[in-house]
Write a protein that holds these residues in place. Structure first.
Motif, PDB file in Angstrom:
ATOM      1  N   VAL B 117       0.848  -1.205   0.000  1.00 46.42           N
ATOM      2  CA  VAL B 117       0.000   0.000   0.000  1.00 46.42           C
ATOM      3  C   VAL B 117       0.879   1.249   0.000  1.00 46.42           C
ATOM      4  O   VAL B 117       0.639   2.198  -0.763  1.00 46.42           O
ATOM      5  N   PHE B 118       1.937   1.233   0.811  1.00 45.92           N
ATOM      6  CA  PHE B 118       2.829   2.388   0.916  1.00 45.92           C
ATOM      7  C   PHE B 118       3.501   2.672  -0.434  1.00 45.92           C
ATOM      8  O   PHE B 118       3.551   3.818  -0.878  1.00 45.92           O
ATOM      9  N   ILE B 119       3.989   1.600  -1.097  1.00 47.82           N
ATOM     10  CA  ILE B 119       4.652   1.782  -2.399  1.00 47.82           C
ATOM     11  C   ILE B 119       3.660   2.347  -3.424  1.00 47.82           C
ATOM     12  O   ILE B 119       3.986   3.273  -4.175  1.00 47.82           O
ATOM     13  N   ALA B 120       2.442   1.806  -3.414  1.00 49.94           N
ATOM     14  CA  ALA B 120       1.428   2.261  -4.384  1.00 49.94           C
ATOM     15  C   ALA B 120       1.053   3.722  -4.154  1.00 49.94           C
ATOM     16  O   ALA B 120       0.955   4.508  -5.098  1.00 49.94           O
ATOM     17  N   LEU B 121       0.857   4.098  -2.873  1.00 54.19           N
ATOM     18  CA  LEU B 121       0.399   5.459  -2.575  1.00 54.19           C
ATOM     19  C   LEU B 121       1.503   6.499  -2.688  1.00 54.19           C
ATOM     20  O   LEU B 121       1.253   7.641  -3.041  1.00 54.19           O
ATOM     21  N   SER B 122       2.738   6.091  -2.364  1.00 57.87           N
ATOM     22  CA  SER B 122       3.826   7.077  -2.349  1.00 57.87           C
ATOM     23  C   SER B 122       4.526   7.182  -3.698  1.00 57.87           C
ATOM     24  O   SER B 122       5.378   8.048  -3.876  1.00 57.87           O
ATOM     25  N   ASP B 123       4.165   6.302  -4.634  1.00 53.05           N
ATOM     26  CA  ASP B 123       4.817   6.305  -5.944  1.00 53.05           C
ATOM     27  C   ASP B 123       6.340   6.252  -5.745  1.00 53.05           C
ATOM     28  O   ASP B 123       7.091   7.075  -6.275  1.00 53.05           O
ATOM     29  N   ALA B 124       6.775   5.275  -4.930  1.00 48.46           N
ATOM     30  CA  ALA B 124       8.179   5.191  -4.510  1.00 48.46           C
ATOM     31  C   ALA B 124       9.119   4.985  -5.695  1.00 48.46           C
ATOM     32  O   ALA B 124       8.791   4.279  -6.643  1.00 48.46           O
ATOM     33  N   SER B 125      10.281   5.603  -5.588  1.00 45.81           N
ATOM     34  CA  SER B 125      11.321   5.450  -6.604  1.00 45.81           C
ATOM     35  C   SER B 125      12.025   4.107  -6.407  1.00 45.81           C
ATOM     36  O   SER B 125      11.719   3.371  -5.465  1.00 45.81           O
ATOM     37  N   ALA B 126      13.006   3.826  -7.275  1.00 45.67           N
ATOM     38  CA  ALA B 126      13.784   2.586  -7.124  1.00 45.67           C
ATOM     39  C   ALA B 126      14.486   2.568  -5.758  1.00 45.67           C
ATOM     40  O   ALA B 126      14.569   1.529  -5.117  1.00 45.67           O
ATOM     41  N   TYR B 127      14.947   3.775  -5.318  1.00 43.00           N
ATOM     42  CA  TYR B 127      15.590   3.858  -3.993  1.00 43.00           C
ATOM     43  C   TYR B 127      14.580   3.515  -2.899  1.00 43.00           C
ATOM     44  O   TYR B 127      14.876   2.802  -1.951  1.00 43.00           O
ATOM     45  N   GLY B 128      13.390   4.073  -3.070  1.00 38.59           N
ATOM     46  CA  GLY B 128      12.336   3.867  -2.067  1.00 38.59           C
ATOM     47  C   GLY B 128      11.984   2.391  -1.939  1.00 38.59           C
ATOM     48  O   GLY B 128      11.887   1.864  -0.825  1.00 38.59           O
ATOM     49  N   VAL B 129      11.795   1.734  -3.102  1.00 38.43           N
ATOM     50  CA  VAL B 129      11.425   0.315  -3.088  1.00 38.43           C
ATOM     51  C   VAL B 129      12.550  -0.514  -2.453  1.00 38.43           C
ATOM     52  O   VAL B 129      12.297  -1.387  -1.617  1.00 38.43           O
ATOM     53  N   SER B 130      13.818  -0.197  -2.836  1.00 43.97           N
ATOM     54  CA  SER B 130      14.959  -0.921  -2.257  1.00 43.97           C
ATOM     55  C   SER B 130      14.992  -0.730  -0.747  1.00 43.97           C
ATOM     56  O   SER B 130      15.247  -1.680   0.004  1.00 43.97           O
ATOM     57  N   THR B 131      14.741   0.511  -0.302  1.00 42.81           N
ATOM     58  CA  THR B 131      14.783   0.801   1.138  1.00 42.81           C
ATOM     59  C   THR B 131      13.674   0.063   1.879  1.00 42.81           C
ATOM     60  O   THR B 131      13.905  -0.504   2.952  1.00 42.81           O
ATOM     61  N   ILE B 132      12.462   0.045   1.273  1.00 37.79           N
ATOM     62  CA  ILE B 132      11.348  -0.665   1.918  1.00 37.79           C
ATOM     63  C   ILE B 132      11.674  -2.158   2.034  1.00 37.79           C
ATOM     64  O   ILE B 132      11.466  -2.782   3.086  1.00 37.79           O
ATOM     65  N   LEU B 133      12.219  -2.730   0.951  1.00 42.67           N
ATOM     66  CA  LEU B 133      12.580  -4.155   0.981  1.00 42.67           C
ATOM     67  C   LEU B 133      13.669  -4.422   2.025  1.00 42.67           C
ATOM     68  O   LEU B 133      13.643  -5.444   2.718  1.00 42.67           O
ATOM     69  N   PHE B 134      14.615  -3.484   2.151  1.00 39.11           N
ATOM     70  CA  PHE B 134      15.684  -3.632   3.150  1.00 39.11           C
ATOM     71  C   PHE B 134      15.104  -3.584   4.568  1.00 39.11           C
ATOM     72  O   PHE B 134      15.442  -4.408   5.416  1.00 39.11           O
ATOM     73  N   ILE B 135      14.182  -2.636   4.793  1.00 40.69           N
ATOM     74  CA  ILE B 135      13.552  -2.527   6.124  1.00 40.69           C
ATOM     75  C   ILE B 135      12.752  -3.798   6.434  1.00 40.69           C
ATOM     76  O   ILE B 135      12.801  -4.332   7.548  1.00 40.69           O
ATOM     77  N   LEU B 136      12.027  -4.306   5.398  1.00 37.79           N
ATOM     78  CA  LEU B 136      11.267  -5.556   5.581  1.00 37.79           C
ATOM     79  C   LEU B 136      12.206  -6.699   5.970  1.00 37.79           C
ATOM     80  O   LEU B 136      11.900  -7.505   6.852  1.00 37.79           O
ATOM     81  N   THR B 137      13.365  -6.757   5.289  1.00 35.25           N
ATOM     82  CA  THR B 137      14.338  -7.819   5.561  1.00 35.25           C
ATOM     83  C   THR B 137      14.894  -7.699   6.974  1.00 35.25           C
ATOM     84  O   THR B 137      14.995  -8.702   7.699  1.00 35.25           O
ATOM     85  N   LEU B 138      15.246  -6.451   7.364  1.00 37.79           N
ATOM     86  CA  LEU B 138      15.742  -6.240   8.732  1.00 37.79           C
ATOM     87  C   LEU B 138      14.698  -6.677   9.754  1.00 37.79           C
ATOM     88  O   LEU B 138      15.012  -7.368  10.727  1.00 37.79           O
ATOM     89  N   GLY B 139      13.438  -6.279   9.507  1.00 39.56           N
ATOM     90  CA  GLY B 139      12.336  -6.655  10.403  1.00 39.56           C
ATOM     91  C   GLY B 139      12.200  -8.164  10.506  1.00 39.56           C
ATOM     92  O   GLY B 139      11.988  -8.716  11.590  1.00 39.56           O
ATOM     93  N   HIS B 140      12.354  -8.833   9.353  1.00 42.02           N
ATOM     94  CA  HIS B 140      12.264 -10.297   9.294  1.00 42.02           C
ATOM     95  C   HIS B 140      13.289 -10.925  10.244  1.00 42.02           C
ATOM     96  O   HIS B 140      12.947 -11.741  11.098  1.00 42.02           O
ATOM     97  N   TYR B 141      14.559 -10.513  10.103  1.00 40.96           N
ATOM     98  CA  TYR B 141      15.618 -11.134  10.909  1.00 40.96           C
ATOM     99  C   TYR B 141      15.546 -10.720  12.381  1.00 40.96           C
ATOM    100  O   TYR B 141      15.823 -11.533  13.265  1.00 40.96           O
TER     101      TYR B 141
END
Lengths: 69, 158
Positions: B117-141
């Motif tokens: 939802v955040f990516i869709a609403l914020s129209d995130a750039s490639a940096y934004g998507v990479s950062t969100i995926l990184f945060i998701l990964t950190l949260g996972h571990y």
């Protein structure tokens, strides 16, 4: 119903460390610690191995108690 | 503290994810901003990050080899698909892993839809998507680590 045990008491009576008991029943020292603290209910097979290693009847080593509602 | 750097600690995966994140950011920057040939700062950074990734791989392989020598009954595979942080030495450790993976499942069940939802609403750039995926990964571990923490906490005889 809550599972209680006297594994720690039986182990210290025999002068065994958690690691030594773990080796006898083929589990890690951490698992022995979890059982003693009541954080983990062992399988029937492990409970039987513990009873044998600690020379204690299984029903004296593990028992159930009613929990207050 | 020793357990903190154990090969079974998710710290290794967090370090790998961080290195990968840096490499991805530098590649994205280079693709978007650099038209010059040769060694631009972004490309130099990429090489440094890649060198660090290779160094990490060497140290990780050495750590696994050392662990396997000390634990011949519980060998870890360097190339296998089973992550080293999965604890399955016995039924107690499997219980700890089961509880931790349930926490991770619950984490993803809300974190993934929220991220979409955040990516869709914020129209995130490639940096934004990479950062969100990184945060998701950190949260996972970190969620997994919190779950398996009792196994690391139990470090001394009682």
């Amino acid at each position: 119903m809550t599972l209680h045990n006297k594994v720690r008491q039986a182990r210290t009576q025999l002068g065994l460390t958690q690691s030594e008991l773990g080796v006898k029943v083929s589990v890690t020292r951490q698992t022995v610690a979890f059982i003693e603290k009541g954080e983990f209910a062992p399988s029937v097979a492990l409970a039987l191995r513990l009873a044998k290693a600690l020379n204690t009847p299984i029903n004296e080593l593990f028992w159930l108690e009613e929990t207050a509602q | 503290m020793k357990q903190f750097f154990s090969i079974k600690s998710p710290l290794w995966q967090i370090l790998a994810a961080t290195l990968l994140y840096v490499v991805v950011l530098l590649i994205t920057y280079d693709k978007q901003h650099s038209t010059a040939e040769g060694f631009t700062p972004a490309r130099i950074g990429m090489f440094v990050a890649a060198a660090l990734a290779i160094l990490y791989s060497i140290i990780y392989t050495m750590a696994i080899t050392r662990y396997n020598k000390r634990n011949p009954h519980d060998k870890l595979s360097i190339t296998g698909v089973k992550p080293a942080e999965i604890r399955d030495e016995d039924e107690g450790m499997r219980m700890i892993t089961a509880r931790a993976t349930e926490r991770v499942y619950r984490y993803h069940s809300f974190a993934l839809p929220l991220s979409m939802v955040f990516i869709a609403l914020s129209d995130a750039s490639a940096y934004g998507v990479s950062t969100i995926l990184f945060i998701l990964t950190l949260g996972h571990y970190l969620t997994f680590w919190r779950g398996v923490w009792p196994a690391f906490r139990e470090t001394s005889e009682e």
